[in-house]
Scaffold this motif. Structure first.
Motif, PDB file in Angstrom:
ATOM      1  N   HIS A  49       0.847  -1.194   0.000  1.00  0.00           N
ATOM      2  CA  HIS A  49       0.000   0.000   0.000  1.00  0.00           C
ATOM      3  C   HIS A  49       0.881   1.242   0.000  1.00  0.00           C
ATOM      4  O   HIS A  49       1.972   1.244   0.591  1.00  0.00           O
ATOM      5  CB  HIS A  49      -0.884   0.009   1.264  1.00  0.00           C
ATOM      6  N   ILE A  50       0.407   2.275  -0.700  1.00  0.00           N
ATOM      7  CA  ILE A  50       1.107   3.573  -0.667  1.00  0.00           C
ATOM      8  C   ILE A  50       0.068   4.676  -0.606  1.00  0.00           C
ATOM      9  O   ILE A  50      -0.995   4.567  -1.227  1.00  0.00           O
ATOM     10  CB  ILE A  50       2.038   3.738  -1.900  1.00  0.00           C
ATOM     11  N   LEU A  51       0.381   5.700   0.179  1.00  0.00           N
ATOM     12  CA  LEU A  51      -0.542   6.833   0.291  1.00  0.00           C
ATOM     13  C   LEU A  51       0.190   8.128  -0.063  1.00  0.00           C
ATOM     14  O   LEU A  51       1.341   8.339   0.353  1.00  0.00           O
ATOM     15  CB  LEU A  51      -1.070   6.947   1.729  1.00  0.00           C
ATOM     16  N   PHE A  52      -0.496   8.961  -0.833  1.00  0.00           N
ATOM     17  CA  PHE A  52      -0.037  10.325  -1.105  1.00  0.00           C
ATOM     18  C   PHE A  52      -1.129  11.254  -0.611  1.00  0.00           C
ATOM     19  O   PHE A  52      -2.319  11.020  -0.876  1.00  0.00           O
ATOM     20  CB  PHE A  52       0.150  10.550  -2.609  1.00  0.00           C
ATOM     21  N   SER A  53      -0.739  12.305   0.107  1.00  0.00           N
ATOM     22  CA  SER A  53      -1.730  13.291   0.565  1.00  0.00           C
ATOM     23  C   SER A  53      -1.163  14.687   0.305  1.00  0.00           C
ATOM     24  O   SER A  53       0.061  14.859   0.185  1.00  0.00           O
ATOM     25  CB  SER A  53      -2.054  13.086   2.053  1.00  0.00           C
ATOM     26  N   PRO A  54      -2.041  15.682   0.229  1.00  0.00           N
ATOM     27  CA  PRO A  54      -1.578  17.025  -0.125  1.00  0.00           C
ATOM     28  C   PRO A  54      -0.501  17.551   0.826  1.00  0.00           C
ATOM     29  O   PRO A  54      -0.570  17.343   2.043  1.00  0.00           O
ATOM     30  CB  PRO A  54      -2.846  17.873  -0.029  1.00  0.00           C
ATOM     31  N   ALA A  55       0.476  18.195   0.231  1.00  0.00           N
ATOM     32  CA  ALA A  55       1.552  18.835   1.003  1.00  0.00           C
ATOM     33  C   ALA A  55       1.741  20.219   0.396  1.00  0.00           C
ATOM     34  O   ALA A  55       1.540  20.400  -0.807  1.00  0.00           O
ATOM     35  CB  ALA A  55       2.836  18.029   0.877  1.00  0.00           C
ATOM     36  N   SER A  56       2.097  21.178   1.221  1.00  0.00           N
ATOM     37  CA  SER A  56       2.173  22.537   0.683  1.00  0.00           C
ATOM     38  C   SER A  56       3.461  23.242   1.060  1.00  0.00           C
ATOM     39  O   SER A  56       4.079  22.956   2.094  1.00  0.00           O
ATOM     40  CB  SER A  56       0.972  23.345   1.168  1.00  0.00           C
ATOM     41  N   ILE A  57       3.842  24.151   0.179  1.00  0.00           N
ATOM     42  CA  ILE A  57       4.976  25.035   0.451  1.00  0.00           C
ATOM     43  C   ILE A  57       4.424  26.450   0.339  1.00  0.00           C
ATOM     44  O   ILE A  57       3.927  26.851  -0.716  1.00  0.00           O
ATOM     45  CB  ILE A  57       6.119  24.831  -0.570  1.00  0.00           C
ATOM     46  N   SER A  58       4.451  27.163   1.478  1.00  0.00           N
ATOM     47  CA  SER A  58       3.893  28.520   1.493  1.00  0.00           C
ATOM     48  C   SER A  58       4.992  29.549   1.451  1.00  0.00           C
ATOM     49  O   SER A  58       5.939  29.490   2.244  1.00  0.00           O
ATOM     50  CB  SER A  58       3.054  28.733   2.751  1.00  0.00           C
ATOM     51  N   MET A  59       4.843  30.485   0.532  1.00  0.00           N
ATOM     52  CA  MET A  59       5.729  31.646   0.488  1.00  0.00           C
ATOM     53  C   MET A  59       4.865  32.872   0.738  1.00  0.00           C
ATOM     54  O   MET A  59       3.646  32.755   0.809  1.00  0.00           O
ATOM     55  CB  MET A  59       6.416  31.701  -0.879  1.00  0.00           C
ATOM     56  N   LYS A  60       5.494  34.018   0.846  1.00  0.00           N
ATOM     57  CA  LYS A  60       4.735  35.249   1.158  1.00  0.00           C
ATOM     58  C   LYS A  60       3.587  35.451   0.174  1.00  0.00           C
ATOM     59  O   LYS A  60       2.457  35.722   0.550  1.00  0.00           O
ATOM     60  CB  LYS A  60       5.691  36.448   1.080  1.00  0.00           C
ATOM     61  N   GLU A  61       3.903  35.302  -1.109  1.00  0.00           N
ATOM     62  CA  GLU A  61       2.935  35.687  -2.136  1.00  0.00           C
ATOM     63  C   GLU A  61       2.069  34.537  -2.647  1.00  0.00           C
ATOM     64  O   GLU A  61       1.034  34.766  -3.280  1.00  0.00           O
ATOM     65  CB  GLU A  61       3.648  36.399  -3.302  1.00  0.00           C
ATOM     66  N   ARG A  62       2.467  33.297  -2.402  1.00  0.00           N
ATOM     67  CA  ARG A  62       1.648  32.187  -2.903  1.00  0.00           C
ATOM     68  C   ARG A  62       1.966  30.884  -2.173  1.00  0.00           C
ATOM     69  O   ARG A  62       3.029  30.749  -1.564  1.00  0.00           O
ATOM     70  CB  ARG A  62       1.834  31.997  -4.411  1.00  0.00           C
ATOM     71  N   THR A  63       1.027  29.953  -2.289  1.00  0.00           N
ATOM     72  CA  THR A  63       1.223  28.613  -1.738  1.00  0.00           C
ATOM     73  C   THR A  63       1.153  27.626  -2.894  1.00  0.00           C
ATOM     74  O   THR A  63       0.249  27.710  -3.722  1.00  0.00           O
ATOM     75  CB  THR A  63       0.117  28.288  -0.714  1.00  0.00           C
ATOM     76  N   VAL A  64       2.115  26.729  -2.938  1.00  0.00           N
ATOM     77  CA  VAL A  64       2.106  25.697  -3.975  1.00  0.00           C
ATOM     78  C   VAL A  64       1.755  24.373  -3.291  1.00  0.00           C
ATOM     79  O   VAL A  64       2.359  24.003  -2.272  1.00  0.00           O
ATOM     80  CB  VAL A  64       3.486  25.573  -4.660  1.00  0.00           C
ATOM     81  N   THR A  65       0.755  23.677  -3.860  1.00  0.00           N
ATOM     82  CA  THR A  65       0.343  22.410  -3.259  1.00  0.00           C
ATOM     83  C   THR A  65       0.745  21.241  -4.149  1.00  0.00           C
ATOM     84  O   THR A  65       0.438  21.215  -5.341  1.00  0.00           O
ATOM     85  CB  THR A  65      -1.186  22.389  -3.038  1.00  0.00           C
ATOM     86  N   GLY A  66       1.474  20.314  -3.546  1.00  0.00           N
ATOM     87  CA  GLY A  66       1.856  19.087  -4.230  1.00  0.00           C
ATOM     88  C   GLY A  66       1.364  17.913  -3.407  1.00  0.00           C
ATOM     89  O   GLY A  66       0.279  17.975  -2.826  1.00  0.00           O
ATOM     90  N   MET A  67       2.170  16.880  -3.328  1.00  0.00           N
ATOM     91  CA  MET A  67       1.779  15.706  -2.550  1.00  0.00           C
ATOM     92  C   MET A  67       2.932  15.250  -1.661  1.00  0.00           C
ATOM     93  O   MET A  67       4.107  15.448  -1.982  1.00  0.00           O
ATOM     94  CB  MET A  67       1.386  14.559  -3.481  1.00  0.00           C
ATOM     95  N   GLY A  68       2.557  14.610  -0.561  1.00  0.00           N
ATOM     96  CA  GLY A  68       3.532  13.991   0.330  1.00  0.00           C
ATOM     97  C   GLY A  68       3.330  12.492   0.283  1.00  0.00           C
ATOM     98  O   GLY A  68       2.195  12.006   0.364  1.00  0.00           O
ATOM     99  N   LEU A  69       4.436  11.781   0.098  1.00  0.00           N
ATOM    100  CA  LEU A  69       4.368  10.310   0.076  1.00  0.00           C
ATOM    101  C   LEU A  69       4.535   9.809   1.511  1.00  0.00           C
ATOM    102  O   LEU A  69       5.549  10.062   2.131  1.00  0.00           O
ATOM    103  CB  LEU A  69       5.511   9.785  -0.812  1.00  0.00           C
ATOM    104  N   ALA A  70       3.557   9.110   2.022  1.00  0.00           N
ATOM    105  CA  ALA A  70       3.642   8.490   3.340  1.00  0.00           C
ATOM    106  C   ALA A  70       2.259   8.036   3.786  1.00  0.00           C
ATOM    107  O   ALA A  70       1.296   8.768   3.551  1.00  0.00           O
ATOM    108  CB  ALA A  70       4.178   9.458   4.398  1.00  0.00           C
ATOM    109  N   PRO A  71       2.154   6.909   4.397  1.00  0.00           N
ATOM    110  CA  PRO A  71       3.216   5.914   4.494  1.00  0.00           C
ATOM    111  C   PRO A  71       3.218   4.993   3.276  1.00  0.00           C
ATOM    112  O   PRO A  71       2.318   5.059   2.439  1.00  0.00           O
ATOM    113  CB  PRO A  71       2.815   5.133   5.755  1.00  0.00           C
TER     114      PRO A  71
END
Ligand SMILES: CC(C)(COP(=O)(O)OP(=O)(O)OC[C@H]1O[C@@H](n2cnc3c(N)ncnc32)[C@H](O)[C@@H]1OP(=O)(O)O)[C@@H](O)C(=O)NCCC(=O)NCCS
Length: 174
Positions: free
Chosen positions: A60-82
């Motif tokens: 089994h593998i799970l990916f869930s949203p992960a984000s990187i926030s900067m002053k002007e914008r937030t970029v949303t990708g995925m985090g692998l775990a577990p």
């Protein structure tokens, strides 16, 4: 086990007990399966894949949203775990198939990046690099080489740096 007979597909409702069992046996504790259960209930944007061999869930593998926030914008990708493979099925390529299928599927969804906190010997084979080379760090105090990122969209990730965060459930569900 013949790897060609392992099918990787999206999680279905009847897979849930098998997913719990694979995580419990692979990690030797219930914490990871609890996190999977909580995220399934709280987050619509997860990607949960199972590896099935002869009708049984072996990985089994799970990916869930992960984000990187900067002053002007937030970029949303995925985090692998577990990610988990039944002990007797480990080191046969099941984990590799799960990771590759996940990456392929997320690329198709135009996900800009995937982060992972894990073994630095394992994830670089899929293209993950130390996140710190992009000036991206974990929210947690973890060894530099263990926090990695796979950039899937160079344009969306241009100039992106800062702290990458997994969903809060990873801490809350522990
Ligand atoms: C990590 C895990 C999912 C890998 O799945 P797998 O099916 O065994 O992986 P594969 O067979 O595709 O890959 C095997 C390769 O990974 C390496 N590998 C597997 N687990 C590893 C680990 N814990 N540390 C370092 N390397 C590891 C092996 O050396 C092997 O490399 P090689 O092909 O060069 O010999 C599985 O071992 C597992 O469930 N472990 C327990 C749970 C865990 O630690 N999950 C990861 C953290 S979220």
């Amino acid at each position: 086990m013949i790897l060609q007979e392992v099918v990787v597909r999206g999680e279905q409702a009847q897979d849930i007990p098998g997913i719990r069992e694979v995580n419990r046996l692979a990690f030797g504790q219930a914490q990871e399966s609890r996190i999977v259960d909580v995220l399934r209930d709280s987050c619509r944007d997860i990607l949960s894949l199972v590896a099935v061999y002869q009708g049984h869930i072996v990985g089994h593998i799970l990916f869930s949203p992960a984000s990187i926030s900067m002053k002007e914008r937030t970029v949303t990708g995925m985090g692998l775990a577990p990610m988990a493979v039944l002990p007797e099925f480990q080191r046969k390529g099941v984990g590799t198939t799960l990771v590759r299928t996940g990456i392929f599927s997320l690329k198709a969804r135009t996900c800009p990046f995937i982060i992972v906190l894990g073994q630095p010997q394992y994830y670089p084979r899929f293209g993950f690099k130390k996140a710190s080379i992009y000036h991206i760090e974990s929210e947690w105090n973890v060894p530099d080489e263990a926090f990695m990122i796979l950039i899937l969209d160079d344009i969306a990730m241009k100039g992106v740096q800062g702290t990458a965060r997994y969903r809060p459930e990873f801490v809350e569900a522990v």
